[in-house]
Enzyme design. Structure first.
Site, short mmCIF file in Angstrom:
data_model
loop_
_atom_site.label_atom_id
_atom_site.label_comp_id
_atom_site.label_asym_id
_atom_site.label_seq_id
_atom_site.Cartn_x
_atom_site.Cartn_y
_atom_site.Cartn_z
N HIS A 292 0.83 -1.21 0.00
CA HIS A 292 0.00 0.00 0.00
C HIS A 292 0.86 1.26 0.00
O HIS A 292 1.82 1.36 0.75
CB HIS A 292 -0.90 0.03 1.24
CG HIS A 292 -2.09 -0.88 1.13
ND1 HIS A 292 -3.18 -0.77 1.94
CD2 HIS A 292 -2.34 -1.90 0.29
CE1 HIS A 292 -4.07 -1.70 1.60
NE2 HIS A 292 -3.58 -2.41 0.62
N TYR B 28 -8.77 5.24 8.27
CA TYR B 28 -8.92 5.56 9.69
C TYR B 28 -10.00 6.62 9.78
O TYR B 28 -9.83 7.72 9.26
CB TYR B 28 -7.62 6.11 10.27
CG TYR B 28 -6.53 5.07 10.46
CD1 TYR B 28 -5.69 4.72 9.42
CD2 TYR B 28 -6.34 4.45 11.70
CE1 TYR B 28 -4.68 3.76 9.59
CE2 TYR B 28 -5.34 3.51 11.89
CZ TYR B 28 -4.51 3.17 10.84
OH TYR B 28 -3.53 2.24 11.02
N PRO C 121 -3.39 -0.07 19.26
CA PRO C 121 -3.19 -0.51 17.87
C PRO C 121 -3.34 0.59 16.82
O PRO C 121 -3.08 0.35 15.64
CB PRO C 121 -4.28 -1.58 17.68
CG PRO C 121 -5.32 -1.25 18.69
CD PRO C 121 -4.61 -0.64 19.85
N TYR D 264 4.39 6.48 10.14
CA TYR D 264 3.52 5.33 9.84
C TYR D 264 4.28 4.27 9.04
O TYR D 264 4.18 3.08 9.32
CB TYR D 264 2.29 5.80 9.06
CG TYR D 264 1.19 4.77 9.05
CD1 TYR D 264 0.31 4.65 10.13
CD2 TYR D 264 1.03 3.89 7.97
CE1 TYR D 264 -0.67 3.68 10.14
CE2 TYR D 264 0.05 2.92 7.98
CZ TYR D 264 -0.81 2.83 9.07
OH TYR D 264 -1.78 1.87 9.08
C1 PHB Z 1 -5.31 -4.42 10.73
O1 PHB Z 1 -5.31 -4.55 9.50
O2 PHB Z 1 -5.66 -5.37 11.48
C2 PHB Z 1 -4.89 -3.14 11.35
C3 PHB Z 1 -4.48 -2.11 10.54
C4 PHB Z 1 -4.09 -0.90 11.09
C5 PHB Z 1 -4.12 -0.73 12.46
C6 PHB Z 1 -4.51 -1.77 13.28
C7 PHB Z 1 -4.91 -2.97 12.73
O3 PHB Z 1 -3.75 0.46 12.98
#
Ligand code: PHB
Length: 371
Positions: A53, A182, A274, A365
């Site tokens: 990505h 997000y 997360p 990121y």
């Molecule tokens: C996921 O794809 O499970 C995932 C992606 C981004 C995050 C947390 C989990 O910040």
């Protein structure tokens, strides 16, 4: 890494192979960490099946804003590939190397850590035994045996609990997006991720006391749709939910990451929420530093890198804590504090307002652990 260099080592896994290979976890791999996985010989399937990505989307105010990650981070992409897939590949590599990997082996004690022959007591499928070794790497989580082996007065624990959890689902639905989204909505956080052309991975921010019983399928899809909708893209694809769970959001840092011959790595030393997708990346970055320190020490008796291990990791760990905290606090609306909500929206608008301000987010990121 030790195995590749011919250093004897034993891996003790508390759980079964089945358990660790099937536990659904997050799935974003940083650029430098994907290279690390490939360098040790565990990257073939990740390179083939992982999704490369070049951007992510931030959604707020009912609008979508793309962060062109690769453009802003020297052409580097992220790889979306489930953490448990990395685990499967590492297990396969280990078995190919015919290196000791013991499943269902509980560590009951770790001791003599301030001598040069520490021990690890194990209770395994064939009974109990003791391993004497040069070094113990504690990679067993924040409440594991490694943490318990450090005298409390020599360990500082920094902790923050966030007032929400994530409800995560894996669904048999073609992703309605090519890149991760997000989303911040007044109802709460939402994240749209994916695993393959037929599997979507989605998350909803929920209150910490909520249970799965309160979230039947219809309610999950309704809420995801509301929170992720924009005028151009009002719908998301739905499908059968094949995995679901609720995870609390917290941050933990243990200092120092070393006690005598015990070195902590990964979740044994730190937890991140997360939202920044940093957990596994941090753990693998620790291991990269640790393996170098161990090689230098075990080959020539030079302990300078071992001495420096904790401080050099913690600098990076706190950077990851800061980034994870920033992402978390900007994307999870408060249900009580309207002032806080104003601040969050200002932060989001700022993050997408110029190339300069998006660059910091993009670099962190994509490759925080290798910056
Ligand atoms: C996921 O794809 O499970 C995932 C992606 C981004 C995050 C947390 C989990 O910040």
């Amino acid at each position: 890494m030790l195995q590749l260099e011919g250093i004897d080592n034993i891996v003790l896994e508390h759980r079964s192979r089945e358990h660790i290979e099937n536990r659904v976890r997050a799935g974003v791999i940083e650029y430098g960490i994907a290279n690390l996985i490939a360098d040790v010989g565990a990257g073939a399937r990740m390179r083939k099946e992982g999704l490369v990505h070049h951007g992510i989307e931030l959604r707020f105010d009912h609008q979508s804003h793309r962060i062109p990650l690769s453009d802003l981070a020297d052409g580097r992409p992220i790889t979306v590939y489930g953490q448990q897939e990395v685990v499967k590949d590492l297990v396969m590599l280990r078995l190919d190397q015919e290196a000791p990997l013991l499943f269902e082996s509980e560590v009951t004690a770790i001791g003599d850590l301030t001598t040069d022959r520490p021990f690890v007591d194990v209770s395994g499928v064939d009974g109990a035994f003791r391993i004497r070794c040069d070094i113990v790497a504690g990679c067993d989580g924040t409440f594991g045996a490694a943490n318990r082996a450090i005298p409390k007065d020599l360990m500082r624990r920094f902790e923050r609990t966030f007032p929400f959890s994530w409800l995560g689902i894996l669904a048999e639905a073609p992703p309605a997006t090519e890149e991760l989204i997000y989303g911040r909505h007044e109802n709460g956080f939402a994240l749209y991720s994916l695993r393959s052309p037929t599997l979507s991975r989605l998350y909803l921010g929920v209150r910490p006391d909520e249970t799965l019983a309160q979230w039947p399928d219809d309610r999950i899809w309704e809420e995801l749709t509301v929170r992720l909708a924009t005028e151009e893209k009002p719908e998301i694809n739905q499908g059968r939910i094949i995995d679901r769970g609720i995870t609390a959001m917290r941050s933990i840092v243990i200092e120092p990451m070393r006690y005598g011959r015990l070195l902590l790595a990964g979740d044994a030393a730190h937890i991140v929420p997360p939202t920044g997708a940093k957990g596994m990346n941090l753990a693998l970055a620790d291991v990269r530093v640790l393996s170098q320190a161990l090689l230098t020490f075990l080959r020539g008796g030079d302990d300078s890198l071992l001495e420096a291990y904790s401080a050099s990791c913690l600098e990076r760990v706190w950077r990851a804590e800061e980034f994870s905290n920033y992402m978390t606090q900007m994307l999870h609306p408060s249900y009580e504090d309207e002032f806080e909500n104003g601040i969050q929206l200002a932060r989001l608008r700022q993050a997408v307002s110029s190339r300069e301000s998006s660059t910091v987010l993009a670099r962190n990121y994509v490759d925080l652990n290798s910056l």
